[in-house]
Motif scaffolding. Structure first.
Motif, short mmCIF file in Angstrom:
data_model
loop_
_atom_site.label_atom_id
_atom_site.label_comp_id
_atom_site.label_asym_id
_atom_site.label_seq_id
_atom_site.Cartn_x
_atom_site.Cartn_y
_atom_site.Cartn_z
N SER A 6 1.08 -4.82 -0.80
CA SER A 6 1.97 -5.95 -0.52
C SER A 6 3.01 -6.10 -1.61
CB SER A 6 1.15 -7.24 -0.39
OG SER A 6 0.23 -7.17 0.68
N LEU A 7 2.59 -5.93 -2.86
CA LEU A 7 3.53 -6.00 -3.98
C LEU A 7 4.57 -4.89 -3.87
CD1 LEU A 7 4.42 -7.17 -6.72
CD2 LEU A 7 2.74 -5.65 -7.81
N ALA A 8 4.12 -3.67 -3.58
CA ALA A 8 5.06 -2.55 -3.45
C ALA A 8 6.03 -2.78 -2.30
CB ALA A 8 4.28 -1.25 -3.25
N GLY A 9 5.53 -3.29 -1.16
CA GLY A 9 6.41 -3.55 -0.03
C GLY A 9 7.43 -4.64 -0.33
N GLY A 10 6.99 -5.69 -1.02
CA GLY A 10 7.91 -6.77 -1.36
C GLY A 10 9.00 -6.36 -2.32
N LEU A 11 8.72 -5.32 -3.12
CA LEU A 11 9.72 -4.82 -4.08
C LEU A 11 10.47 -3.59 -3.57
CD1 LEU A 11 7.62 -5.14 -7.37
CD2 LEU A 11 9.30 -6.76 -6.45
N ALA A 12 10.22 -3.19 -2.32
CA ALA A 12 10.80 -1.96 -1.78
C ALA A 12 12.32 -1.98 -1.83
CB ALA A 12 10.33 -1.76 -0.34
N GLN A 13 12.90 -0.82 -2.17
CA GLN A 13 14.34 -0.69 -2.25
C GLN A 13 14.93 0.15 -1.13
OE1 GLN A 13 16.10 -2.44 -4.69
NE2 GLN A 13 14.03 -3.28 -4.94
N ASP A 14 14.09 0.77 -0.32
CA ASP A 14 14.59 1.56 0.80
C ASP A 14 13.53 1.60 1.89
OD1 ASP A 14 12.66 3.55 0.01
OD2 ASP A 14 14.11 4.38 -1.40
N ALA A 15 13.90 2.18 3.03
CA ALA A 15 13.02 2.21 4.19
C ALA A 15 11.75 2.99 3.91
CB ALA A 15 13.75 2.82 5.38
N GLU A 16 11.86 4.13 3.21
CA GLU A 16 10.69 4.97 2.96
C GLU A 16 9.64 4.24 2.15
OE1 GLU A 16 13.82 5.86 2.52
OE2 GLU A 16 14.05 7.36 4.13
N MET A 17 10.06 3.54 1.11
CA MET A 17 9.11 2.82 0.26
C MET A 17 8.44 1.69 1.04
SD MET A 17 9.81 1.01 -3.43
CE MET A 17 8.48 0.19 -4.33
N LEU A 18 9.19 1.00 1.88
CA LEU A 18 8.63 -0.10 2.66
C LEU A 18 7.62 0.42 3.69
CD1 LEU A 18 8.57 -3.09 3.43
CD2 LEU A 18 10.57 -2.68 4.90
N ILE A 19 7.95 1.51 4.36
CA ILE A 19 7.06 2.04 5.39
C ILE A 19 5.78 2.58 4.78
CG2 ILE A 19 6.81 3.87 7.11
CD1 ILE A 19 9.84 3.47 7.70
N VAL A 20 5.88 3.30 3.66
CA VAL A 20 4.67 3.79 2.99
C VAL A 20 3.81 2.63 2.53
CG1 VAL A 20 3.83 5.02 0.95
CG2 VAL A 20 5.69 6.00 2.31
N ALA A 21 4.43 1.60 1.97
CA ALA A 21 3.67 0.43 1.52
C ALA A 21 2.95 -0.22 2.69
CB ALA A 21 4.60 -0.57 0.85
N ARG A 22 3.59 -0.31 3.84
CA ARG A 22 2.95 -0.91 5.01
C ARG A 22 1.77 -0.05 5.50
NH1 ARG A 22 2.65 -5.49 7.11
NH2 ARG A 22 3.19 -4.91 9.25
N ALA A 23 1.91 1.27 5.42
CA ALA A 23 0.81 2.14 5.82
C ALA A 23 -0.40 1.95 4.90
CB ALA A 23 1.26 3.60 5.81
N VAL A 24 -0.15 1.89 3.59
CA VAL A 24 -1.25 1.67 2.64
C VAL A 24 -1.84 0.28 2.83
CG1 VAL A 24 -1.84 1.56 0.19
CG2 VAL A 24 -0.25 3.30 1.00
N GLN A 25 -0.99 -0.68 3.14
CA GLN A 25 -1.48 -2.03 3.41
C GLN A 25 -2.43 -2.03 4.61
OE1 GLN A 25 1.56 -4.84 4.61
NE2 GLN A 25 0.70 -6.46 3.34
N GLY A 26 -2.10 -1.23 5.64
CA GLY A 26 -2.98 -1.12 6.80
C GLY A 26 -4.33 -0.52 6.46
N ILE A 27 -4.35 0.47 5.55
CA ILE A 27 -5.63 1.05 5.11
C ILE A 27 -6.46 -0.02 4.39
CG2 ILE A 27 -6.71 2.78 3.63
CD1 ILE A 27 -4.25 4.55 4.12
N GLY A 28 -5.80 -0.78 3.50
CA GLY A 28 -6.52 -1.85 2.81
C GLY A 28 -7.08 -2.88 3.78
N ALA A 29 -6.31 -3.23 4.80
CA ALA A 29 -6.77 -4.19 5.80
C ALA A 29 -7.95 -3.63 6.59
CB ALA A 29 -5.63 -4.55 6.74
#
Length: 511
Positions: free
Chosen positions: A95-118
């Motif tokens: 969530s921290l990485a996604g909130g600080l994302a600077q581009d689409a790739e970083m946001l999408i990867v962060a969301r994927a990892v967030q899904g694993i954590g969930a």
């Protein structure tokens, strides 16, 4: 694996379990509805393309669906407290990485990892309760609280997301998870005590995990593609067939391995098999309440995100009241009767909503009454359904069965929203042009009528649920009548999120 619970389910340790379980489930359920509201702002802030924006939703949904069984089994093998902390830590960091994302790739990867954590976190939230509270009224009340708080997260997401996006920025719909996650970690570390029995079986079934993860993720992806492609297209059929083949291979592997990820003998238990079937069917219609009503309020009635979120408050109250009333009603009428009553009430709400939805609707005349029925029915339905499927659960396998039911919910919800989305699009009769407000309202109304039919179908399946442990246990606290040669039954879970099938429609309409 086993906790060291108080027999009565009381005390500070039990309180910490209920708090940790409820907040963990709330975060998982809240996350998608919060993010959906912020999608237009994300698109503008990071200059995202339509396909990239779709993957902001899909990346979370696919990894969440695919890793649920693995997360549940890991909790059984390695202990619920450490796995809870690992899942919550991964979710919070992503969530921290996604909130600080600077581009689409970083946001999408962060969301994927967030899904694993969930996916690691979600099965543990229920299995913590079922392994801490003995069967009987105390467990039923704990499950009712967990169901109410978790389900309310879906309704609260629109309000929370609207406020955060309008008052701060889209980044805070992800960053808000960080302080909450840190607080819950402190509660779990300091307040949760667990005694994990060493079973000597500490190896994960990695081939089975790979097959079931890829199979469920492929199914979820294929279902999600139906928003933009026909069911007979290669874009839909290839992942669906591939997913089914992977799951068939998974069953073959599980039948032969000494330490299976999902012991197939669990499906010989009537509660596990019937609980998953009824949950799957019920969820095909249930997620429509928040999804289509949010689109109707914003795209037809012109509500802002904040006003739409506030309008969901009666729905949140309805879910909470239904969930908290269910234990008392279960003690009097029995579990199967309450599942049926909840399904009938929800069916009536969906049908009423479909009949009154129009372009000139108002909150009092169009939204309030049907919404209370839909939400109250879902609240009445989920607590007894959860309790029925958790009765008699062996603590050592509570996590894997919770993962099973979460997977049923996720795939059922994805399939339901795909079907309902297609119904809504077909009923707009826009013929390629931009649909009018009247056409949009007609489409949403048609989706609610089909949701009513799907929910009614789940009522017809209530007879599949076992009588053992139901009314008798709810009234007396007596142990369920489980044959000694098979392990006891196990737990389901409450909603996870609005599935990936809805992504394209969210993007096209919210913008």
């Amino acid at each position: 694996m086993s906790s060291s619970p108080p027999s009565s389910g009381r005390g500070s340790g039990a309180w910490a379990v209920v708090l940790a379980s409820s907040i963990g489930q709330f975060l998982v359920v809240l996350d998608v509805s919060v993010v959906n509201v912020a999608l237009p702002s994300m698109r503008d802030g990071l200059s995202l393309s339509g396909s990239a924006l779709q993957w902001v939703v899909n990346a979370y949904a696919l990894t969440f669906a695919g890793f649920l069984l693995l997360g549940g089994r890991a909790a059984d093998l390695f202990g619920r407290k450490p796995v809870y902390l690992a899942g919550l830590g991964l979710f919070t960091a992503a969530s921290l990485a996604g909130g600080l994302a600077q581009d689409a790739e970083m946001l999408i990867v962060a969301r994927a990892v967030q899904g694993i954590g969930a996916a690691v976190l979600a099965p543990v939230t229920l299995s913590l309760l079922t392994s801490t509270f003995p069967e009987g009224p105390a467990r039923t009340r704990a499950i009712a609280t967990w169901a109410a708080v978790g389900t309310a997260g879906g309704a609260a997401g629109g309000l929370v997301g609207g406020l955060l996006t309008d008052l701060l920025s889209w980044r805070w719909v992800l960053l808000i998870n960080v302080p909450v996650g840190v607080l819950v970690v402190a509660v779990v570390v300091l307040g949760l005590r667990e005694r994990h029995e060493k079973t000597g079986r500490r190896g994960l079934d990695l081939p089975g995990a790979a097959l079931v993860t890829s199979g469920v993720a492929a199914l979820a992806y294929g279902i999600g593609r139906t928003e933009s492609h026909s069911w007979g297209s290669a874009q839909v059929l290839v992942p669906l067939v591939g997913g089914l083949l992977a799951l068939a291979a998974f069953v073959a592997v599980e039948a032969r391995t000494a330490e299976p990820l999902v012991p197939l003998r669990l499906f010989r238990l009537r509660a596990v098999a019937a609980g998953n079937v009824v949950t799957f069917v019920a969820m095909t219609g249930a997620f429509a309440m928040w999804y289509f009503l949010s689109l109707y309020m914003q795209n037809v009635l012109g509500y802002s995100a904040v006003r739409a979120g506030v309008s969901f408050l009666p729905h949140t109250a309805g879910v909470i009241v239904g969930s908290k009333a269910a234990p008392r009603l279960m003690a009097r009428f029995g579990i199967r009767a309450m599942v049926a009553v909840g399904g009938v009430v929800a069916t009536a709400g969906f049908g009423w909503q479909g009949l009154v939805l129009n372009a000139d609707g108002t909150f009092l005349g169009t939204i309030l009454g049907p919404g209370i029925l839909m939400a109250g029915g879902i609240g009445l339905l989920m607590t007894p359904l959860t309790d029925a499927a958790t009765t008699g659960a062996a603590a050592r396998e509570a996590g894997v069965v919770a993962g099973l039911v979460n997977t049923s919910r996720q795939i059922g919800g994805a399939l339901g929203l795909a079907v309902l989305g297609a119904v809504a699009v077909g009923a707009t009769a826009a013929q390629g042009a931009e649909p009018t407000e009247e056409q949009l309202a007609d489409g949403y109304a048609a989706a609610y009528l089909v949701a009513a039919a799907l929910t009614a179908a789940s009522v017809l399946l209530v007879g599949l649920l076992p009588r053992t442990g139901g009314t008798r246990q709810a009234r007396t606290g007596a142990p369920p009548e489980v044959p000694p040669e098979v392990p006891p039954e196990a737990p389901p879970e409450v909603p996870a999120e609005a599935p990936s099938a809805a992504a394209d429609a969210v993007i096209n309409t919210a913008g």
